[in-house]
Design a protein around this motif. Structure first.
Motif, mmCIF file in Angstrom:
data_model
loop_
_atom_site.group_PDB
_atom_site.id
_atom_site.type_symbol
_atom_site.label_atom_id
_atom_site.label_comp_id
_atom_site.label_asym_id
_atom_site.label_seq_id
_atom_site.Cartn_x
_atom_site.Cartn_y
_atom_site.Cartn_z
ATOM 1 N N VAL A 15 0.841 -1.200 0.000
ATOM 2 C CA VAL A 15 0.000 0.000 0.000
ATOM 3 C C VAL A 15 0.870 1.242 0.000
ATOM 4 O O VAL A 15 1.831 1.292 0.772
ATOM 5 N N GLY B 220 -15.495 -6.718 2.847
ATOM 6 C CA GLY B 220 -14.505 -5.722 2.438
ATOM 7 C C GLY B 220 -14.438 -5.642 0.927
ATOM 8 O O GLY B 220 -14.934 -6.542 0.222
ATOM 9 N N ALA B 221 -13.837 -4.558 0.441
ATOM 10 C CA ALA B 221 -13.712 -4.403 -1.008
ATOM 11 C C ALA B 221 -12.417 -3.674 -1.366
ATOM 12 O O ALA B 221 -12.277 -3.154 -2.467
ATOM 13 N N GLY B 222 -11.471 -3.635 -0.432
ATOM 14 C CA GLY B 222 -10.177 -3.003 -0.691
ATOM 15 C C GLY B 222 -9.177 -4.020 -1.217
ATOM 16 O O GLY B 222 -9.555 -5.045 -1.796
ATOM 17 N N ARG C 89 -19.021 -2.036 3.510
ATOM 18 C CA ARG C 89 -19.693 -0.841 4.035
ATOM 19 C C ARG C 89 -20.165 0.040 2.874
ATOM 20 O O ARG C 89 -21.307 0.470 2.836
ATOM 21 N N LEU D 226 -23.128 -4.261 4.255
ATOM 22 C CA LEU D 226 -22.880 -5.084 5.442
ATOM 23 C C LEU D 226 -24.183 -5.674 6.001
ATOM 24 O O LEU D 226 -24.162 -6.686 6.693
ATOM 25 N N SER E 85 -10.545 -3.457 7.615
ATOM 26 C CA SER E 85 -9.595 -3.136 8.681
ATOM 27 C C SER E 85 -10.279 -3.100 10.045
ATOM 28 O O SER E 85 -9.649 -2.745 11.041
ATOM 29 N N MET F 153 -8.629 -4.039 13.576
ATOM 30 C CA MET F 153 -7.209 -3.685 13.617
ATOM 31 C C MET F 153 -7.004 -2.664 14.734
ATOM 32 O O MET F 153 -7.651 -1.605 14.719
ATOM 33 N N ALA G 41 -8.078 -11.288 7.858
ATOM 34 C CA ALA G 41 -6.855 -10.725 7.265
ATOM 35 C C ALA G 41 -6.115 -9.837 8.261
ATOM 36 O O ALA G 41 -4.897 -9.649 8.163
ATOM 37 N N VAL G 42 -6.841 -9.297 9.231
ATOM 38 C CA VAL G 42 -6.206 -8.436 10.236
ATOM 39 C C VAL G 42 -5.210 -9.265 11.048
ATOM 40 O O VAL G 42 -5.525 -10.383 11.454
ATOM 41 N N MET H 27 -1.862 -15.506 6.275
ATOM 42 C CA MET H 27 -1.982 -14.912 4.931
ATOM 43 C C MET H 27 -0.717 -14.117 4.599
ATOM 44 O O MET H 27 -0.161 -14.209 3.508
ATOM 45 N N LEU H 28 -0.267 -13.349 5.605
ATOM 46 C CA LEU H 28 0.955 -12.559 5.429
ATOM 47 C C LEU H 28 2.146 -13.481 5.163
ATOM 48 O O LEU H 28 2.977 -13.237 4.282
HETATM 49 P P1 NAP Z 1 -8.149 -0.965 2.186
HETATM 50 O O1 NAP Z 1 -7.856 -1.241 0.759
HETATM 51 O O2 NAP Z 1 -8.007 0.414 2.719
HETATM 52 O O3 NAP Z 1 -9.677 -1.449 2.475
HETATM 53 C C1 NAP Z 1 -10.244 -1.257 3.730
HETATM 54 C C2 NAP Z 1 -11.571 -1.992 3.800
HETATM 55 O O4 NAP Z 1 -12.060 -1.917 5.140
HETATM 56 C C3 NAP Z 1 -12.655 -1.405 2.910
HETATM 57 O O5 NAP Z 1 -13.477 -2.442 2.448
HETATM 58 C C4 NAP Z 1 -13.398 -0.484 3.890
HETATM 59 O O6 NAP Z 1 -14.744 -0.250 3.529
HETATM 60 C C5 NAP Z 1 -13.370 -1.339 5.132
HETATM 61 N N1 NAP Z 1 -13.547 -0.563 6.344
HETATM 62 C C6 NAP Z 1 -12.693 0.320 6.899
HETATM 63 N N2 NAP Z 1 -13.194 0.821 8.040
HETATM 64 C C7 NAP Z 1 -14.428 0.253 8.207
HETATM 65 C C8 NAP Z 1 -15.432 0.354 9.187
HETATM 66 N N3 NAP Z 1 -15.297 1.167 10.241
HETATM 67 N N4 NAP Z 1 -16.555 -0.391 9.059
HETATM 68 C C9 NAP Z 1 -16.704 -1.224 8.005
HETATM 69 N N5 NAP Z 1 -15.776 -1.362 7.016
HETATM 70 C C10 NAP Z 1 -14.653 -0.634 7.125
HETATM 71 O O7 NAP Z 1 -7.282 -1.884 3.139
HETATM 72 P P2 NAP Z 1 -6.638 -3.312 2.812
HETATM 73 O O8 NAP Z 1 -5.259 -3.131 2.306
HETATM 74 O O9 NAP Z 1 -7.605 -4.107 2.022
HETATM 75 O O10 NAP Z 1 -6.488 -3.914 4.302
HETATM 76 C C11 NAP Z 1 -7.620 -4.338 5.035
HETATM 77 C C12 NAP Z 1 -7.128 -5.081 6.282
HETATM 78 O O11 NAP Z 1 -6.459 -6.278 5.876
HETATM 79 C C13 NAP Z 1 -6.111 -4.301 7.119
HETATM 80 O O12 NAP Z 1 -6.327 -4.589 8.485
HETATM 81 C C14 NAP Z 1 -4.772 -4.858 6.688
HETATM 82 O O13 NAP Z 1 -3.781 -4.787 7.703
HETATM 83 C C15 NAP Z 1 -5.149 -6.301 6.411
HETATM 84 N N6 NAP Z 1 -4.279 -6.941 5.419
HETATM 85 C C16 NAP Z 1 -3.729 -8.121 5.762
HETATM 86 C C17 NAP Z 1 -2.941 -8.784 4.860
HETATM 87 C C18 NAP Z 1 -2.339 -10.079 5.267
HETATM 88 O O14 NAP Z 1 -1.451 -10.577 4.556
HETATM 89 N N7 NAP Z 1 -2.779 -10.671 6.362
HETATM 90 C C19 NAP Z 1 -2.722 -8.252 3.586
HETATM 91 C C20 NAP Z 1 -3.313 -7.047 3.260
HETATM 92 C C21 NAP Z 1 -4.098 -6.383 4.191
HETATM 93 P P3 NAP Z 1 -15.131 0.994 2.562
HETATM 94 O O15 NAP Z 1 -14.875 0.509 1.167
HETATM 95 O O16 NAP Z 1 -16.542 1.230 2.866
HETATM 96 O O17 NAP Z 1 -14.230 2.136 2.953
#
Ligand code: NAP
Length: 280
Positions: free
Chosen positions: A60, A122-124, A146, A182, A200, A203, A224-225, A250-251
């Motif tokens: 990111v 989620g959709a990120g 969301r 959701l 997230s 987290m 994923a968190v 996953m990481l």
């Molecule tokens: P991202 O692209 O910023 O996407 C964030 C996602 O979380 C979006 O779907 C967002 O919804 C949702 N979100 C955020 N705050 C929210 C809330 N208060 N209520 C409901 N939905 C909420 O982030 P990302 O890179 O996908 O990462 C997401 C999580 O996965 C993080 O915790 C990150 O550390 C973890 N991660 C883990 C790995 C691993 O290898 N384990 C790899 C990548 C990421 P909206 O679209 O509505 O904003």
């Protein structure tokens, strides 16, 4: 000495350096893994090629930008994100090991997505990886987010990739992919076999995106968190009798997949896992 690294912003607290260096050490490889915070990812990748860097991870906010500086493989092009660059070719090749990270984390825990009703929350970036990992094998896939239009956009991308696979005669392209907000979790999770939290939520906080009442004993849950490792969702899932997989798996496996691509060796998974969990 071979130099590998991570390009992102911020990367100061990344767990990839200790994880990969533990892998190099376990195999006796003369290699280092360092982090970079460039302003422009594509320029950084071109510069790394000129400097003779052996491999890069990309995180990111640069996974999409990196597509412009590499020859993406089919999966990375479909997902629309590169997290691993291999400089052994010219131009360097771009890959997405986050998808394998999800698949291998599940497989490590004996969870087979084949034929399941799967739900991704989620959709990120993480949700894209999860959705593409499950789409080819799950019987159905529901994306809940969301912001509903982002869920719909991800579902459309997954459906389009499925149609491309189908027209290429590949198997496993027929997954039914749906999307919603959701509020759709109330119906979807009780009927699901597999749930991935890729938001997230949870987290650094004791919150969950999925109310505990929807969880059940026939469910496998990947969160994923990974900070904290034992999220509220995983605790609720365990209490409901579900199989749980924490985000460090996953990481780990996205790193293992990158390591194997770069070095051509089987990754020392136990050493990399131990280093990762020490840091966490
Ligand atoms: P991202 O692209 O910023 O996407 C964030 C996602 O979380 C979006 O779907 C967002 O919804 C949702 N979100 C955020 N705050 C929210 C809330 N208060 N209520 C409901 N939905 C909420 O982030 P990302 O890179 O996908 O990462 C997401 C999580 O996965 C993080 O915790 C990150 O550390 C973890 N991660 C883990 C790995 C691993 O290898 N384990 C790899 C990548 C990421 P909206 O679209 O509505 O904003």
């Amino acid at each position: 000495m071979d130099v590998y690294g991570l390009v992102g912003n911020p990367v100061e607290h990344s767990l990839s350096p200790p994880m990969h260096e533990a892998g190099f050490e376990a195999l006796g490889l003369d290699a280092r893994y360092v982090t970079f915070e460039p302003a422009d990812a594509a320029a950084a990748i071109r510069g790394a090629a000129a400097l003779g860097v052996a491999g890069l991870n990309v995180t990111v906010p640069f996974k999409r930008d990196a597509l412009a500086a590499v020859e993406p493989d089919e999966l990375a092009a479909r997902v629309g994100a590169v997290n691993t660059v291999d400089f052994s070719t010219d131009p360097p090749s771009g890959h997405n090991t986050d998808v394998a990270g999800v698949a291998r984390a599940l497989s490590h825990h004996g969870v087979d997505p084949a034929g399941t009703a799967a739900v991704v929350v989620g959709a990120g970036g993480a949700a894209r990886a999860a959705a593409f990992a499950l789409a080819g094998s799950a019987d159905s896939l529901h994306v809940a987010n969301r912001t509903e239009r982002r869920a719909e956009a991800l579902a459309a991308d997954v459906r389009e990739a499925g149609a491309e696979r189908e027209s290429a005669g590949e198997s496993g392209a027929g997954t039914g992919v749906t999307a919603g907000g959701l509020d759709t979790l109330v119906d979807r999770v009780p009927a699901a076999d597999l749930l991935v939290n890729a938001t997230s939520v949870g987290m650094e906080s004791d919150e969950t995106p999925v109310p505990a009442a929807h969880l059940h004993a026939d469910l496998a849950v990947l969160d994923a968190v990974y900070a904290p490792l034992d999220t509220r969702l995983l605790r609720d899932a365990r209490a409901a009798g579900a199989t749980t997989v924490d985000g460090a798996w996953m990481l780990l496996y996205q790193g293992v997949e990158a390591f194997e691509r770069w070095t051509g060796e089987d990754a020392p998974v136990d050493a990399m896992n131990a280093a990762l969990r020490r840091e966490l």
